[in-house]
Design an enzyme around this catalytic site. Sequence first.
Site, short mmCIF file in Angstrom:
data_model
loop_
_atom_site.label_atom_id
_atom_site.label_comp_id
_atom_site.label_asym_id
_atom_site.label_seq_id
_atom_site.Cartn_x
_atom_site.Cartn_y
_atom_site.Cartn_z
N LYS A 91 0.73 -1.16 0.11
CA LYS A 91 0.00 0.01 -0.04
C LYS A 91 0.68 1.40 -0.12
O LYS A 91 2.12 1.02 0.18
CB LYS A 91 -0.91 -0.11 1.19
CG LYS A 91 -0.12 0.10 2.66
CD LYS A 91 -1.12 -0.39 3.91
CE LYS A 91 -0.44 -0.35 4.98
NZ LYS A 91 -1.26 -0.71 6.14
N TYR A 139 15.94 31.41 4.60
CA TYR A 139 14.93 32.07 4.80
C TYR A 139 14.88 32.65 6.46
O TYR A 139 15.12 31.55 7.21
CB TYR A 139 13.30 31.34 4.71
CG TYR A 139 12.86 31.33 2.96
CD1 TYR A 139 12.96 32.55 2.29
CD2 TYR A 139 12.85 30.21 2.56
CE1 TYR A 139 12.72 32.24 0.97
CE2 TYR A 139 12.63 30.06 1.11
CZ TYR A 139 12.52 31.37 0.57
OH TYR A 139 12.10 31.06 -0.88
N MET A 156 11.54 24.97 -0.23
CA MET A 156 10.81 24.16 -0.76
C MET A 156 11.62 23.02 -1.83
O MET A 156 11.09 21.80 -1.78
CB MET A 156 9.69 24.77 -1.75
CG MET A 156 8.67 23.78 -2.42
SD MET A 156 7.52 24.76 -3.33
CE MET A 156 6.17 25.23 -2.17
N ARG A 209 -10.85 -0.49 14.39
CA ARG A 209 -10.67 0.15 12.99
C ARG A 209 -11.59 -0.60 12.13
O ARG A 209 -12.66 0.17 12.03
CB ARG A 209 -9.28 0.13 12.69
CG ARG A 209 -8.99 1.15 11.50
CD ARG A 209 -7.33 1.34 11.00
NE ARG A 209 -6.83 0.07 10.87
CZ ARG A 209 -5.65 -0.11 10.33
NH1 ARG A 209 -5.00 0.87 10.28
NH2 ARG A 209 -5.21 -1.32 9.98
#
Length: 383
Positions: free
Chosen positions: A39, A275, A324, A137
């Site tokens: 998954k 930054y 980023m 769950r």
Amino acid sequence: MIETNKRCWAEINTSNIAHNVNEIRKIIPSQTKIMGIVKANAYGHGDVSMCKELLKSGVDFFGVACMEEALRLRQAHIQERILILGYTPKEQFHYLHEQNLIQTLISMDFAKELSDYACLNDVEIQCHVKVDTGMSRLGVQCKKEQWDIEDVKRMYHLPHIRVQGIFSHFSVSDDITHQENLTFTNHQIALFDLVLQQLKQAGIEPGITHLQNSYGILNYPHLSYDYVRPGLLHLGVTSDDALATIAKPDFRPVMTWKASISYVKWIEAGCDVSYGRTYTAKERIKVATVCVGYADGYPRMVSNMHKHVLIHGQRAEIIGRICMDQMMIDVSAITDVKTGDEVVLFGYDNDVLLSVDELSRACHTINNETLCWLSERVQRIYR
Ligand SMILES: *Cc1c(COP(=O)(O)O)cnc(C)c1O
């Protein structure tokens, strides 16, 4: 992708996958088989490629979270059995018989809905029953507080539903240091066994049984159900290296995450980096800019935490805020660093290993999550 991405990429060592599967086999009973859980794009490693490698190691059954993931595998001509572990909305039911997929019966209501659909369309749906022994769950509740065994039995008799197996899921199999959690897991095992026993007493053959996730394998290796369901172990990592385990196999991390250096320069004492000016050079230092940032999945919260990457097999500290698409490292102590050099974010730099676990610890999370952060922009390269 036009050609090999030399900006930021993840190398997948396929021989380590085979090695890890072999290590899993050494722990589990000889007759127990492996259902490879792939998954979330095989926890960022590439689901189709992972299936192909697992197939070479004799893994013949795969598990995914949802229909989209199952269809990706079928479209890539993976023809083995695929179990969808989670919920499937009724709009997608048709894929189950069209693509020969196995659906988890997550609740009695869901099972009835699926049976109604199958009757209406005169098709047969292959299923595994999920029983909830403590995770709360998915699954029919089979716990001391709520014992819905009659629902489990009913699932086996629903028209046009062919139940081929039954399973449950551990919630604290990773903890062997607290007695109450050991007791809880052993209680889950006992409840699952009781379900199987009561089915047999009712003349119902339960089918394929499976219970253990990765830590279930490591800490309860003596269990002898038909299959185990590792998602992490074949990737050569555990969730948290600090957790003690009963079995201690020699796992080898499969993924090495790398990025290139774009620019190297000396900056003077007093110069700020990145930054927010959160890092100021105390002396003249050599700074390298690396082509990786939080859009690639490198967590921004690691900024200024004195965490490291590897370059030329040596550690270099991340300085200033992670951007980023880029970040800066202090390479003052490392000679010959130049544009185009490879940086290892985690994994192997030749023989030196920087564990993904270091990054996960800094982020107060588990390696499962850290591996899932790698974004699509990071090309996966199989070696
Ligand atoms: C994700 C998952 C697994 C695999 O878990 P790991 O701890 O990664 O091995 C097994 N079973 C189910 C039901 C899951 O959801």
